[in-house]
Design an enzyme around this catalytic site. Sequence first.
Site, PDB file in Angstrom:
ATOM      1  N   GLU A  86       0.841  -1.201   0.000  1.00 45.10           N
ATOM      2  CA  GLU A  86       0.000   0.000   0.000  1.00 45.10           C
ATOM      3  C   GLU A  86       0.874   1.249   0.000  1.00 45.10           C
ATOM      4  O   GLU A  86       1.863   1.316   0.715  1.00 45.10           O
ATOM      5  CB  GLU A  86      -0.912  -0.029   1.233  1.00 45.10           C
ATOM      6  CG  GLU A  86      -1.852   1.142   1.339  1.00 45.10           C
ATOM      7  CD  GLU A  86      -2.643   1.372   0.067  1.00 45.10           C
ATOM      8  OE1 GLU A  86      -3.383   0.471  -0.353  1.00 45.10           O
ATOM      9  OE2 GLU A  86      -2.522   2.459  -0.529  1.00 45.10           O
TER      10      GLU A  86
ATOM     11  N   CYS B 294       5.900   4.783   9.231  1.00 41.78           N
ATOM     12  CA  CYS B 294       6.457   4.104   8.056  1.00 41.78           C
ATOM     13  C   CYS B 294       7.912   4.434   7.724  1.00 41.78           C
ATOM     14  O   CYS B 294       8.732   3.528   7.622  1.00 41.78           O
ATOM     15  CB  CYS B 294       5.572   4.366   6.848  1.00 41.78           C
ATOM     16  SG  CYS B 294       3.969   3.563   7.028  1.00 41.78           S
TER      17      CYS B 294
END
Length: 453
Positions: free
Chosen positions: A144, A256
């Site tokens: 993603e 992230c």
Amino acid sequence: MRIAVVGTGYVGLVTGACFAEVGNHVTCLDIDQVKIAQLQQGKLPFFEPGLEEKVLQNRQAGRLKFTTDPKEAMKEVDCLFLAVPTPPKEDGSADLSYLEKAVHTLRPLIPENALVVLKSTAPVGTTRSLAKLLSPLAVVCNPEFLKQGNAVADFCRPDRILIGADCLIAANRLKDLYAPFSMNHNRILTMDPESAEMAKYASNAMLATRISFMNDLSRLCESTGADVTKVRLAMGADQRIGYHFLYAGAGYGGSCFPKDVNALRAMALAYGFDMPLLKAVEEINQRQKQLLGEKIRAHFAPHGGVDGKTIGILGLAFKPDTDDMRSASSLPLIHTLVEEGATLRLYDPVAMTRAKTLLHQEPSLIWCANEEEVAQDADALVLVTEWKQFRFLDFPKLLQAMKGTAFFDGRNQYPIEEMVKFGFTYIGIGRGTSPLHLENMENSSGTATRIHR
Ligand SMILES: NC(=O)c1ccc[n+]([C@@H]2O[C@H](COP(=O)([O-])OP(=O)(O)OC[C@H]3O[C@@H](n4cnc5c(N)ncnc54)[C@H](O)[C@@H]3O)[C@@H](O)[C@H]2O)c1
């Protein structure tokens, strides 16, 4: 199609809501009972622009359900997305235990024709390991790329939809599911799982590298009298470089970039070699997160130090348009200033609740309702998160409310000249000002120029 999304976090909930929106029947599964109970009552567990209406509409239309019961989620499912966390282990490598536990629980319940999709960011080889474990089920990876704060738009109009698969039939099943998000032109890239898994890490590492490069450069800019915001404009004009992700600031955070940079390096180390560039990217970022604290300390050193000063912090979330506080640059700054005896006045448009749970009942933290309250009797203001609403502040009003004049712009949001004209002592990141330029500004504004490095 009947879809199950395993892990109802930032990625899973957006994925579930967006697939429901285009007519699929989606069940979101999570082990967090509080989160699922909230969603069942129509309350979102986190802030993400545009997500609430999508969740509520699709829930009302009966296309989006929430459960903690794996059996219910797996019932007659055609496709299941694994969107559980892959946090860093102490050595920086990805912790796959959430993924392993989820697969262990679900394995006996997954219908035999279901397609299993790995959406979590996971090291190269994970898809193939899952495929072995779940054989004969088809397993593909689909990393993603959404950005928190713009996640719904990113999911619905992605730059690319990446499918890593060995089996063409499995890849095509996923392509069909994504067709509504790839109407205007083909955005789907299909490749082997290893390349797809690597592409996710490589993309995040490249973005983090650009940020760390600019942050490193900003130090040299400051020392030499160059202004990194002007240097960025000149660099970005080169089409080979482009303007994106060339901002110097208070360092990157979130769940992230830090973890993916470290996980990529850990992957290399596991293969017996280092990636020194990634080591530097992370070290520069750690150093950058200390920079605002250092600048504040240096500024107040001649005035009795930080102890006893009141400092207003604008923005707490790791970036604008999210309430996510994971690895936020505000946290090390707050801890440092509190340790040194400052009183902090804090405000963020949406991350206050999350920040309060992280920072507990520290008596030297004052939680404010808006920017004006933050400025009240403050010796300095610090912009940490560049929310849009902070772009056009009523600076004369803020200055009037303040005790001091220092403004630390941790995201280089404001024109130096204007801030100086308002009467602030402006301190940016990497915004050195050449002596001649300073002189010209003094002459043209007629006021004393107060720019500190
Ligand atoms: N957040 C982002 O912007 C982003 C973007 C791209 C990719 N990713 C990747 O997507 C993955 C998920 O990230 P996230 O930010 O959505 O995480 P998150 O922490 O917001 O959500 C993960 C959810 O999974 C749940 N969970 C854990 N174990 C479970 C299990 N066994 N069964 C069901 N649910 C379980 C947790 O309770 C949590 O609600 C990570 O690998 C991340 O690297 C994240």
